[in-house]
Design a protein around this motif. Sequence first.
Motif, PDB file in Angstrom:
ATOM      1  N   SER A 123       0.824  -1.202   0.000  1.00  0.00           N
ATOM      2  CA  SER A 123       0.000   0.000   0.000  1.00  0.00           C
ATOM      3  C   SER A 123       0.864   1.261   0.000  1.00  0.00           C
ATOM      4  N   GLN A 124       0.763   2.049  -1.047  1.00  0.00           N
ATOM      5  CA  GLN A 124       1.456   3.335  -1.086  1.00  0.00           C
ATOM      6  C   GLN A 124       0.754   4.352  -0.196  1.00  0.00           C
ATOM      7  N   ILE A 125      -0.554   4.209  -0.056  1.00  0.00           N
ATOM      8  CA  ILE A 125      -1.316   5.143   0.782  1.00  0.00           C
ATOM      9  C   ILE A 125      -0.874   5.039   2.234  1.00  0.00           C
ATOM     10  N   LEU A 126      -0.686   3.810   2.727  1.00  0.00           N
ATOM     11  CA  LEU A 126      -0.261   3.604   4.114  1.00  0.00           C
ATOM     12  C   LEU A 126       1.097   4.257   4.360  1.00  0.00           C
ATOM     13  N   SER A 127       2.031   4.035   3.458  1.00  0.00           N
ATOM     14  CA  SER A 127       3.359   4.655   3.605  1.00  0.00           C
ATOM     15  C   SER A 127       3.275   6.167   3.528  1.00  0.00           C
ATOM     16  N   LEU A 128       2.395   6.664   2.661  1.00  0.00           N
ATOM     17  CA  LEU A 128       2.261   8.108   2.501  1.00  0.00           C
ATOM     18  C   LEU A 128       1.723   8.759   3.779  1.00  0.00           C
ATOM     19  N   ILE A 129       0.724   8.139   4.394  1.00  0.00           N
ATOM     20  CA  ILE A 129       0.135   8.694   5.621  1.00  0.00           C
ATOM     21  C   ILE A 129       1.172   8.737   6.747  1.00  0.00           C
ATOM     22  N   ILE A 130       1.841   7.600   6.957  1.00  0.00           N
ATOM     23  CA  ILE A 130       2.836   7.532   8.039  1.00  0.00           C
ATOM     24  C   ILE A 130       4.029   8.438   7.737  1.00  0.00           C
ATOM     25  N   GLY A 131       4.487   8.403   6.487  1.00  0.00           N
ATOM     26  CA  GLY A 131       5.638   9.222   6.109  1.00  0.00           C
ATOM     27  C   GLY A 131       5.380  10.704   6.271  1.00  0.00           C
ATOM     28  N   LEU A 132       4.237  11.178   5.816  1.00  0.00           N
ATOM     29  CA  LEU A 132       3.910  12.593   5.942  1.00  0.00           C
ATOM     30  C   LEU A 132       3.706  12.995   7.400  1.00  0.00           C
ATOM     31  N   SER A 133       3.199  12.071   8.221  1.00  0.00           N
ATOM     32  CA  SER A 133       3.064  12.354   9.658  1.00  0.00           C
ATOM     33  C   SER A 133       4.436  12.606  10.275  1.00  0.00           C
ATOM     34  N   GLY A 134       5.397  11.770   9.906  1.00  0.00           N
ATOM     35  CA  GLY A 134       6.758  11.957  10.400  1.00  0.00           C
ATOM     36  C   GLY A 134       7.370  13.259   9.921  1.00  0.00           C
ATOM     37  N   ILE A 135       7.155  13.601   8.657  1.00  0.00           N
ATOM     38  CA  ILE A 135       7.687  14.859   8.121  1.00  0.00           C
ATOM     39  C   ILE A 135       7.058  16.044   8.838  1.00  0.00           C
ATOM     40  N   GLY A 136       5.765  15.913   9.160  1.00  0.00           N
ATOM     41  CA  GLY A 136       5.096  16.976   9.911  1.00  0.00           C
ATOM     42  C   GLY A 136       5.750  17.220  11.261  1.00  0.00           C
ATOM     43  N   TYR A 137       6.102  16.125  11.943  1.00  0.00           N
ATOM     44  CA  TYR A 137       6.770  16.285  13.237  1.00  0.00           C
ATOM     45  C   TYR A 137       8.156  16.914  13.058  1.00  0.00           C
ATOM     46  N   ILE A 138       8.877  16.520  11.998  1.00  0.00           N
ATOM     47  CA  ILE A 138      10.219  17.069  11.759  1.00  0.00           C
ATOM     48  C   ILE A 138      10.146  18.577  11.562  1.00  0.00           C
ATOM     49  N   ILE A 139       9.160  19.033  10.784  1.00  0.00           N
ATOM     50  CA  ILE A 139       8.983  20.475  10.559  1.00  0.00           C
ATOM     51  C   ILE A 139       8.683  21.187  11.884  1.00  0.00           C
ATOM     52  N   TYR A 140       7.804  20.579  12.684  1.00  0.00           N
ATOM     53  CA  TYR A 140       7.474  21.167  13.990  1.00  0.00           C
ATOM     54  C   TYR A 140       8.703  21.214  14.892  1.00  0.00           C
ATOM     55  N   TYR A 141       9.495  20.136  14.883  1.00  0.00           N
ATOM     56  CA  TYR A 141      10.684  20.059  15.738  1.00  0.00           C
ATOM     57  C   TYR A 141      11.660  21.187  15.420  1.00  0.00           C
ATOM     58  N   PHE A 142      11.969  21.387  14.138  1.00  0.00           N
ATOM     59  CA  PHE A 142      12.944  22.409  13.769  1.00  0.00           C
ATOM     60  C   PHE A 142      12.386  23.817  13.955  1.00  0.00           C
ATOM     61  N   SER A 143      11.082  23.986  13.788  1.00  0.00           N
ATOM     62  CA  SER A 143      10.493  25.309  14.034  1.00  0.00           C
ATOM     63  C   SER A 143      10.563  25.670  15.514  1.00  0.00           C
ATOM     64  N   ARG A 144      10.558  24.656  16.366  1.00  0.00           N
ATOM     65  CA  ARG A 144      10.598  24.873  17.812  1.00  0.00           C
ATOM     66  C   ARG A 144      12.022  24.942  18.354  1.00  0.00           C
ATOM     67  N   ASN A 145      12.956  24.150  17.787  1.00  0.00           N
ATOM     68  CA  ASN A 145      14.296  24.006  18.346  1.00  0.00           C
ATOM     69  C   ASN A 145      15.404  24.602  17.489  1.00  0.00           C
ATOM     70  N   GLY A 146      15.068  25.121  16.310  1.00  0.00           N
ATOM     71  CA  GLY A 146      16.120  25.606  15.433  1.00  0.00           C
ATOM     72  C   GLY A 146      16.901  24.445  14.836  1.00  0.00           C
TER      73      GLY A 146
END
Length: 440
Positions: free
Chosen positions: A243-266
Motif C-alpha cells: 500500500s502506497q497510501i499507508l506509507s504516505l500517511i505515516i511518512g507525511l506524519s513523520g515529516i510533519g513532526y520534523i517540521i514542527y521540531y525544527f520550528s521549535r528548536n532551530g
Amino acid sequence: MFVSVIRFFDRIVQRYLPDAFIFALILTILVFLLGLVVTPSSATEMVTHWGDGFWDLLAFTMQMSLIVITGYMLASAPAVTLLLRRLSLFAHTPVQAIVLVTIVALTACLINYGFGLVIGALFARHVARQVPSVDYRLLIASAYSGFLVWHGGLSASIPLTIATSDHFLVDSLGVIPIGETLFTSYNIFIVVVLFITLPILNALSLKATNQNQQIDPAFLHETGENQQAEAKAVTPAEKLENSQILSLIIGLSGIGYIIYYFSRNGLDLNINIVNFTFLFLAILFHRTPRRLLQSVTEAVKNAGGIIIQFPFYAGIMGMMVGSGLSDEIALWFVRISTEQTLPFLTFISAGIINFFVPSGGGQWAVQGPIMIPAALELGADPARIAMAVAWGDAWTNMIQPFWALPILAIAGLKVRDIMGFCVVLLFWSFIPISIGLLFL
C-alpha cells in the motif's frame, strides 16, 4: 618521502593491526592492567568497574546502529540513489573522486557527525561506481577523514553542552556561548585549514596506492537498490504490504513532526532527529512497506560490529572512570602545565584518553571537572580548554576504530584497510590544531 611514509604505515597496519573487535579486547586488557599498576584498585574492583559499566552505552549503541540502518535504507531508495549518482558524475578521475568524497564528508560532518559518517560512506560507494579505477580503501579513508572536523562544527557535543544553562559544570564555568568556542578565530582557523588541506592530502595519497585495490563491482550493487520483483497483491494482507497510501500517511506524519521540531528548536541536529528524519524519508521514498522492509533486511547486516563492540568500550570506560585512571592521566598533564601550555597539553591528554573513552560527551564528563579548575587556577581561558578537549577527542578518532565502525560496515571493509592512510591524517592534523590552540 610522502609516498614512502604512507606505504610504510599501510604495510605496518595491514600486517599488525587486528580486526576492530580484537582491538577492543586488547584495549580492555590494557586498561585492566594499567588500573592495577597506576591506581590503588584491586583486580576484583577493576572487574567490577568493567562489569558495572558494560551496558552503559546501550542507548548510544542503538542510536549508532539505527543511523547505519536508517541511512542505508534512505540511500537505497530510488530517488536518493538517483541524487547520489548524479552528484557522483562530477568525478571523472581518481583524483577528482578522492577530492569530491572528502569535501562532501567534511561538509556533512560539519553539519552533523552522524549524518556525515553515513553520507560519506554511501556517497563513496556511488563514486566508486563512477570511477572504478580509484583505490577503494583510500576513497573510504577520505570519507572518514571528514570526521576530523566534527567537534569544530554544528553538532560539537562539548561546546554545545557548556552553552546550555543546566550543564554539570555551570557553577564553576558558567554558561559559555558558542561565539566563544565554535566561532572563535582559532577554531575557524583549524576548520578552514583542515577543509582546504585534507582533500589535497588525500589526493596526494593516491600516488602511494596500489591500483589493484579496487572494489568488487558486485559488492557495489548489493545496496538494496534492485528490489525484488513484487508479485501482484491478491490477499488483503498483501495489499496492505504494497500500500502506497499507508506509507504516505505515516511518512507525511513523520515529516510533519520534523517540521514542527525544527520550528521549535532551530537547527538542533541531534542523533535522534537525524535517525527520525532518515527513517521517515525512507518510508516515503520506498513508497510501500514491502520495499522498505526489503531494504531493512539488507541494512541490518551492517550493524553487527557496532552491536558487539560498543558494550566492550562501555566496559573500558567503566574501568577508566571507576578506577580513577582517566583522572590520573589528566592530572599528570595538569601538573606540568602553565597558563600558556595548558590548552595544548589538554589537547594531547584528550587525544590519549580518547583511545579509552571514545565519546565526546563521556570524555568531557571525565576531563571537564579536572581541566576547568586547573584553567581557573592557572588563569587560562576555560572556553579554550573546553575546545582543546573537543579537538583532542576528534584528533585521535583517526586511529581509534570506534567511530569508523559505521563507515566500515557500509563500505564492507576492515579497519586495517583504511588505518594506514588515517595515521598520516593524524600526524598532519596535529599541526593546524596545535597552532590554533597555542598561538591564535
